[in-house]
Write a protein that holds these residues in place. Structure first.
Motif, PDB file in Angstrom:
ATOM      1  N   THR A 167       0.838  -1.194   0.000  1.00 53.64           N
ATOM      2  CA  THR A 167       0.000   0.000   0.000  1.00 53.64           C
ATOM      3  C   THR A 167       0.876   1.248   0.000  1.00 53.64           C
ATOM      4  OG1 THR A 167      -0.139  -0.300   2.386  1.00 53.64           O
ATOM      5  CG2 THR A 167      -1.987  -1.086   1.100  1.00 53.64           C
ATOM      6  N   PHE A 206      -2.908  -7.439 -13.171  1.00 54.45           N
ATOM      7  CA  PHE A 206      -2.805  -6.772 -11.871  1.00 54.45           C
ATOM      8  C   PHE A 206      -3.648  -5.498 -11.864  1.00 54.45           C
ATOM      9  CE2 PHE A 206       0.706  -9.655 -11.942  1.00 54.45           C
ATOM     10  CZ  PHE A 206       0.856 -10.058 -10.624  1.00 54.45           C
ATOM     11  N   ARG A 207      -3.935  -5.006 -10.670  1.00 54.79           N
ATOM     12  CA  ARG A 207      -4.820  -3.852 -10.570  1.00 54.79           C
ATOM     13  C   ARG A 207      -4.098  -2.644 -10.001  1.00 54.79           C
ATOM     14  NH1 ARG A 207     -10.408  -3.308  -8.330  1.00 54.79           N
ATOM     15  NH2 ARG A 207     -11.037  -1.310  -9.253  1.00 54.79           N
ATOM     16  N   ARG A 208      -3.309  -2.885  -8.943  1.00 56.22           N
ATOM     17  CA  ARG A 208      -2.651  -1.764  -8.281  1.00 56.22           C
ATOM     18  C   ARG A 208      -1.315  -1.427  -8.923  1.00 56.22           C
ATOM     19  NH1 ARG A 208      -3.160  -3.691  -1.970  1.00 56.22           N
ATOM     20  NH2 ARG A 208      -5.395  -3.410  -1.688  1.00 56.22           N
ATOM     21  N   ILE A 209      -0.709  -2.419  -9.586  1.00 58.95           N
ATOM     22  CA  ILE A 209       0.604  -2.173 -10.198  1.00 58.95           C
ATOM     23  C   ILE A 209       0.511  -2.286 -11.716  1.00 58.95           C
ATOM     24  CG2 ILE A 209       1.907  -3.065  -8.225  1.00 58.95           C
ATOM     25  CD1 ILE A 209       2.427  -5.628  -9.977  1.00 58.95           C
ATOM     26  N   ASP A 210       1.482  -1.666 -12.384  1.00 55.75           N
ATOM     27  CA  ASP A 210       1.651  -1.854 -13.822  1.00 55.75           C
ATOM     28  C   ASP A 210       2.933  -2.659 -13.995  1.00 55.75           C
ATOM     29  OD1 ASP A 210       2.073  -1.797 -16.490  1.00 55.75           O
ATOM     30  OD2 ASP A 210       1.866   0.366 -16.718  1.00 55.75           O
TER      31      ASP A 210
ATOM     32  N   MET B   1      -4.891   5.830   0.609  1.00 54.48           N
ATOM     33  CA  MET B   1      -3.782   5.625  -0.333  1.00 54.48           C
ATOM     34  C   MET B   1      -4.073   6.329  -1.647  1.00 54.48           C
ATOM     35  SD  MET B   1      -2.492   2.069  -2.033  1.00 54.48           S
ATOM     36  CE  MET B   1      -3.631   2.185  -3.418  1.00 54.48           C
ATOM     37  N   ARG B   7      -0.831   3.480 -12.625  1.00 54.37           N
ATOM     38  CA  ARG B   7      -1.680   2.312 -12.565  1.00 54.37           C
ATOM     39  C   ARG B   7      -2.442   2.124 -13.876  1.00 54.37           C
ATOM     40  NH1 ARG B   7      -5.811   1.847 -10.102  1.00 54.37           N
ATOM     41  NH2 ARG B   7      -5.606   3.798  -8.974  1.00 54.37           N
ATOM     42  N   ASN B   9      -5.014  -0.029 -14.823  1.00 51.19           N
ATOM     43  CA  ASN B   9      -6.379  -0.527 -14.954  1.00 51.19           C
ATOM     44  C   ASN B   9      -7.379   0.461 -14.354  1.00 51.19           C
ATOM     45  OD1 ASN B   9      -5.528  -2.893 -16.273  1.00 51.19           O
ATOM     46  ND2 ASN B   9      -4.820  -3.693 -14.319  1.00 51.19           N
ATOM     47  N   ALA B  10      -8.403  -0.070 -13.730  1.00 54.11           N
ATOM     48  CA  ALA B  10      -9.488   0.786 -13.256  1.00 54.11           C
ATOM     49  C   ALA B  10      -9.024   1.693 -12.113  1.00 54.11           C
ATOM     50  CB  ALA B  10     -10.619  -0.082 -12.756  1.00 54.11           C
ATOM     51  N   ALA B  11      -9.894   2.606 -11.739  1.00 51.09           N
ATOM     52  CA  ALA B  11      -9.567   3.555 -10.675  1.00 51.09           C
ATOM     53  C   ALA B  11      -9.473   2.837  -9.337  1.00 51.09           C
ATOM     54  CB  ALA B  11     -10.630   4.633 -10.614  1.00 51.09           C
ATOM     55  N   ASP B  12      -8.878   3.488  -8.388  1.00 51.36           N
ATOM     56  CA  ASP B  12      -8.688   2.886  -7.076  1.00 51.36           C
ATOM     57  C   ASP B  12     -10.029   2.631  -6.402  1.00 51.36           C
ATOM     58  OD1 ASP B  12      -6.519   2.377  -4.949  1.00 51.36           O
ATOM     59  OD2 ASP B  12      -8.120   3.426  -3.909  1.00 51.36           O
ATOM     60  N   PRO B  13     -10.205   1.460  -5.810  1.00 50.32           N
ATOM     61  CA  PRO B  13     -11.482   1.125  -5.196  1.00 50.32           C
ATOM     62  C   PRO B  13     -11.922   2.152  -4.150  1.00 50.32           C
ATOM     63  CG  PRO B  13      -9.819  -0.600  -4.837  1.00 50.32           C
ATOM     64  CD  PRO B  13      -9.269   0.355  -5.818  1.00 50.32           C
TER      65      PRO B  13
END
Lengths: 458, 458
Positions: A167, A206-210, B1, B7, B9-13
């Motif tokens: 995080t 992945f979602r949080r990282i590229d 966070m 990043r 993909n999609a936006a942060d949850p």
């Protein structure tokens, strides 16, 4: 030991054929297998000893480490590989560690037994050498065994999982930084494939990282990668690594490795400054040395070890002063005796195979009362792959010339050469299928970590 | 966070979609995967948590344990299995252990983070249960994870190697005696396959031992094997096991397991006498129970555990008093609510899949303000294989009747059903190829033990 009544195969070695010379072969790599094959038709009683139950096709081990192939795809049970030789009735295979060799008593200590021998072929191979820094081993695993490969796979896949769990941005970066130390064929293969995985296999997952932000850094001590090839091939390899996204740094001397990264000093061009790379995944592909058994054997037999921990052998591959002991493969510092000056034999699998066969032939010459012959290595060429569709090939031609090519033709040559020499028809099919699949989809078929392979996540 | 700029993909949850209900799914077995799939199109924010990086096709795990298949052939990275769902932008996958669930704060503790949830689906599965004898675990491994399978493979293959190394007949016999405890589908599959290996795969490969002398003993507590099938099918299975050389003993209560063997008391027919089997390889296929996380959850939420350690759930699969928590799969003691009396749901993969989908549907009903529905299990039949060319199949037909068959047709049905449900097209090809090969040659393609899987030989 009385022979049990139920035993299916040949008679007991000790009781039924006391007059046959006893040959012990230590190690079931390329050298050991070829020695056993060459001896199996002869009137000798052979015992093959290996720590593991499998023969390993080491040239493709990096594919297991990078999750392209499963462990069974590049290895086969020794008993299966030597099933034809088993049927001749003069071969015993024991899965056991050879702890020590008593050259005076002519026995090999395997724990439960001391195996007596009349002739000994030591093909115990090499292990990682950390240039006097054994403490680096915990942070920078090398690649010699299936367990090594599965552990590297667990670390590599785990690093991306760690990064996704982070995080905190600063904690994340070292998880997305991979360092490969050593620019020989293994280092080049590892770095190229790791970069491919980060660039092509993982991005959508992945979602949080590229994953495309991953840095793969290859550190080499000498001025160029693939030092065994001509400079132009090294340049080709470096170019292709760059295209794959690998950051190649040559002339770098590693001075420290710990859990948080690598410290190295640059070459003179950079003023010899000290650099630090924060990385949680470091792979060691820089140095190998003979196994500890080799050092112990050299000590008790009064033989010399070279700088790489290999035993310096006589021209006929025997241990100085011990014609009954031959050392072959990566454990031997051997020289090839062709025309002209003797040249060092490289630590590659064709050389190990040739030495295994040569030592067996010399053993049979001794049994026949003939003189042994000095080893001559036939170089069929060098191959190294860099990644998808790229490789370099050097094939020696008569008259000192060579055929050299790179790119896609070299990659296809590399591919079919490796599949051709794979152990077993089934394995060839499995590997071809896996590679065809990986080629079409960029997917890697073995991206699976068993719980025992790596540390559990925090 | 803050969301990192890179990043992909999609936006942060947390930041971009604060109003979407947060769903946490624990476990990526058949139940968890199906729940995620059913929810991925809905306006929810899903986080899937699993200890490992892979989804495992457990019905074929015994093939990994008996060296017929490699680990990657029956497992696939979770991120690859759910790659389509990932693209929808509302799924985060974290490889992490769910240590505890705080039902009051509505968070799941995964070590580094406490994941907040509005809805929770617990699909954490089952583990071995040793009926109050946890000390048996060290001597009789069960078969639930890839690590378990690789460890059993290492023990089984290692036992023959130990036997070959033995120079003493009395020490050898326990290495050639295999005991499987539990006569359900897993026990029957394991015992049948182990006997096949000893009888057909290995005989030519050893010198000091005759692998055909191996004893495989299957101990079952009840009066018959495959108790979930009708008595006639159990009889068929027992007959076929006998043909394969398995010594089936029913009505046996195990009273002790240690490093040297198993003690059990026989049924009344045998006078309830105590028997001892000297064996170095014992496999536990007798009992499973909910994972410890389930017991902790039940305690903190005031729910009841059944005798097998599974959480007793409401008809709609929710935790009593906690409609926001559903429990599915092997961890749930659920009942099927069709016509007539509710019946217990069996611990099989189709049931886990159905529960996962059902819990997801109930969750969506609650979001829509509709009442939830009681779970109804649809039984598509039971399959169990005994060995090469033998299986039993029970398919329910309308009107309470059933289609039952055994032998070769049942085996082919079993084979294609399992390949059909395997994860991924590539895996199906690999498994088909491996099985065709094994069928023709009796060879087992994965008879390889990595150094880390088993203890080194003495």
């Amino acid at each position: 030991m009385p022979a049990p009544a139920t035993r299916p195969n040949a008679a007991d070695p000790q009781s039924a054929a006391p007059s046959r010379p006893r040959v012990v072969v230590i190690g079931c790599g390329f050298g050991g297998i070829e020695a056993v094959r060459a001896l199996s038709g002869a009137p000798v009683e052979i015992t093959l000893v290996d720590r593991t139950n499998h023969h390993l096709f080491q040239p493709l081990l990096y594919q297991v480490a990078t999750a392209g192939l499963s462990a069974p795809a590049i290895s086969a049970p020794i008993r299966h590989v030597l099933r034809r030789e088993m049927r001749r009735g003069n071969l015993t295979i024991l899965q056991a560690e050879a702890h020590a060799i008593d050259v005076a008593a002519r026995t090999v200590d395997i724990g439960a037994e001391a195996l007596p021998y009349d002739h000994l072929i030591v093909a115990a191979g090499a292990t990682h050498s950390y240039f006097g820094h054994p403490e680096w081993a915990a942070h920078a695993p090398g690649l010699k065994t299936l367990a090594d490969a599965l552990s590297i796979r667990a670390r590599m896949i785990g690093a991306f999982e760690h990064a996704e769990r982070c995080t905190d941005e600063t904690a994340r970066e070292p998880w997305l930084t991979f360092v490969v130390i050593g620019g020989g064929p293994t280092g080049v293969e590892m770095a190229g494939t790791m970069s491919e995985i980060a660039q092509h296999t993982l991005p959508a997952e992945f979602r949080r990282i590229d994953s495309r932000q991953t840095r793969v850094i290859l550190l080499e001590g000498s001025p160029r990668v693939l030092g065994a090839f001509v400079p132009r091939q090294s340049e080709r390899a470096r170019e292709h690594l760059g295209k794959l996204g690998v950051d190649v740094r040559t002339g770098c001397r590693v001075t420290a490795i710990d859990a948080d990264g690598v410290t190295y000093t640059g070459d003179e061009a950079s003023g010899g400054a000290e650099h630090r790379i924060a990385s949680r995944t470091v792979i060691w592909a820089a140095g190998i040395g003979g196994v500890p058994l080799g050092a112990a054997l050299a000590k008790s037999a009064g033989a010399t070890l070279d700088r790489g921990g290999r035993i310096v052998v006589e021209p006929d591959l025997s241990l100085p002063g011990h014609p009954e002991i031959a050392v072959v493969g990566d454990l031997a510092a051997a020289r090839s005796h062709g025309r002209g000056e003797p040249t060092p034999v490289p630590g590659v699998s064709p050389a190990a195979k040739q030495m295994g066969r040569w030592a067996a032939a010399n053993l049979l010459r001794r049994l026949a009362g003939e003189p042994t012959r000095p080893f001559r290595y036939i170089d069929y060429g060098s191959l190294a792959t860099i990644g998808r569709k790229a490789a370099v090939v050097d094939l020696p031609l008569p008259g000192g010339r060579a055929l050299r090519f790179s790119g896609l033709p070299a990659w296809l040559f590399w591919l079919f050469a490796h599949i051709w020499f794979l152990i077993g028809f089934r394995n060839r099919l499995v590997v071809l299928l896996d590679w065809a699949w990986a080629y079409m989809t960029y997917e890697r078929g073995a991206r699976v970590v068993a719980e025992a392979d790596g540390a559990p996540p925090p």
